[in-house]
Design a protein around this motif. Sequence first.
Motif, short mmCIF file in Angstrom:
data_model
loop_
_atom_site.label_atom_id
_atom_site.label_comp_id
_atom_site.label_asym_id
_atom_site.label_seq_id
_atom_site.Cartn_x
_atom_site.Cartn_y
_atom_site.Cartn_z
N PHE A 247 87.34 -26.56 -22.73
CA PHE A 247 86.04 -26.90 -23.33
C PHE A 247 86.25 -28.05 -24.29
CE2 PHE A 247 83.20 -26.67 -26.97
CZ PHE A 247 81.95 -26.55 -26.39
N GLY A 249 84.01 -30.28 -27.07
CA GLY A 249 82.72 -30.30 -27.74
C GLY A 249 82.75 -31.13 -29.01
N GLY A 260 78.87 -30.34 -25.54
CA GLY A 260 79.76 -29.26 -25.15
C GLY A 260 79.81 -29.14 -23.65
N ALA A 261 81.02 -29.10 -23.08
CA ALA A 261 81.14 -29.07 -21.63
C ALA A 261 82.42 -28.34 -21.24
CB ALA A 261 81.14 -30.48 -21.05
N THR A 262 82.42 -27.76 -20.06
CA THR A 262 83.57 -27.03 -19.56
C THR A 262 84.12 -27.68 -18.30
OG1 THR A 262 82.10 -25.54 -18.31
CG2 THR A 262 82.83 -24.81 -20.49
N TRP A 281 84.63 -31.32 -13.89
CA TRP A 281 83.55 -30.84 -14.74
C TRP A 281 82.72 -29.84 -13.95
CZ3 TRP A 281 80.01 -34.74 -17.86
CH2 TRP A 281 79.14 -34.02 -18.68
N PRO A 283 80.25 -26.04 -14.48
CA PRO A 283 79.60 -25.14 -15.44
C PRO A 283 80.35 -23.82 -15.53
CG PRO A 283 78.39 -25.16 -13.37
CD PRO A 283 79.45 -26.20 -13.23
N GLU A 288 81.61 -21.59 -22.26
CA GLU A 288 80.75 -22.31 -23.21
C GLU A 288 80.32 -21.41 -24.35
OE1 GLU A 288 77.48 -24.10 -21.19
OE2 GLU A 288 78.74 -25.25 -19.82
N ARG A 289 79.95 -20.18 -24.03
CA ARG A 289 79.51 -19.24 -25.07
C ARG A 289 80.65 -18.92 -26.03
NH1 ARG A 289 80.31 -14.02 -25.48
NH2 ARG A 289 80.92 -13.80 -23.29
N GLY A 292 81.42 -21.90 -28.23
CA GLY A 292 80.37 -22.05 -29.23
C GLY A 292 80.48 -21.03 -30.33
#
Length: 455
Positions: A247, A249, A260-262, A281, A283, A288-289, A292
């Motif tokens: 990740f 971000g 923010g990207a995975t 890249w 999702p 991501e959670r 964050g």
Amino acid sequence: MKDTAVVSFDSAVPAVLVRLDRNPFHHGTLGAVRSLGRAGITVHAVIESPRSPVAGSRYLRGAYPCPDRASGDGAGHRATGAGAWSEPVSDSEDERLHELLLRISERVGAPAVLVPLDDLSAISAARLRPRLAGRYLLPDQPPGLPERVADKAELAAICGALGLPHPRTVVPDDAGEAARAASALGLPVVAKWSRPWLLPEGSGLRSTVVVRSPREAAELFVRSAEAGSRLLLQRLLPPGRDLNWFFHGYRGRDGTLLMGATGRKERSWPVGAGLTAVGRWLPNPTVERLAGEVTAALGYRGIADLDFRLDTSTGAYHLLDFNPRPGAQFRLFTDASGTDVVRALHLDLTGRPVPPQVPAYGRTFVVENYALLSLLSPPSPAGHGGPSRRPEADRPVVRAGGTETAWFARDDPRPAYAMTAAWLRRAARGGGRRLGNPPEKSENRESGEPLCRTW
């Protein structure tokens, strides 16, 4: 060539990139030079050598010698490779880096955005931030936070306190406990030094190794004083493909997650346990959670690069590393507006809006030299190369997002040619065995003067 699109940059504010390791094959530095330079921003960089491939970039205005303790000018550590240093950061060593940054500021002649590109420079910059006010712009981090998250033992404690998945970790107090812990965790286990930037030159110690017996664990612990930091033993997560994610971000000055990207690690070097040779890249809402949550809970500001691995036995993504700076493959996450985390940093710190991120799922990033080595190497049982254990129904559907190479660019070809020449010279000297490791000796440098002309 300028990728400004509809984004408005303050081109009157230059950028100073700082990397304190001695790895001439650090493609992330070149990515940052090109990203900002193409946006019309004047870029200066602290790098390891006038022969560094990065020094040949058309987008680099000035390159300055990496601080070296032996020359009496520097951050106070002689490096052995990416992030490896002989002694801890001290106040006197911070003072040397501070003096170098002040000299660069005098030459640049305007307040600049400071972009650390390795853990040690991020830690030092955060410590120096109050003294750099008026000369450099950088995020206001909670005191000591970059050092805490970069420390592997501290990260394990952070994950425990926040309830985030993390491999079961033991920090032994003596060799006997290390041997017992290795057996209790279930051999083989992963051994890590908590602060890899402190590893001494020429010791043969590596930041992370796989330990296959209690005796190996005990013998490694005995070298703790030499390593300069604590030894950790971690449970080895089950191997397989499609399990390693990262990740990237950027949290702005007010703590808002502006980007923010995975991405998934498709190939690595060394195979199964190394840096990203090919990344994509994709999702991943769970990663991501988690990213964050941990950055928000810590009050983190600025660019972050987090590594995760899926435990197929539980379905949980474990946080393995938290790097308080851009990852070397950050250019993977360049969206439709041309914005990446380095550009987001410059925009935010200069008071410009960061455009809403438009994901480019399917976009691929290839590090040519490491991708070639991974292709020529046999599959590793500890990582990539085995059958995927991810259910087909869980695989994301993506659209093509293009491919970017780390070294070659049509508008800036010289760094790729220089990297190839250096790579071949190194292969000739080491019989091909040293290609995957950064050099252990730094180049001769003149203290305080630019390595390339200012134009």
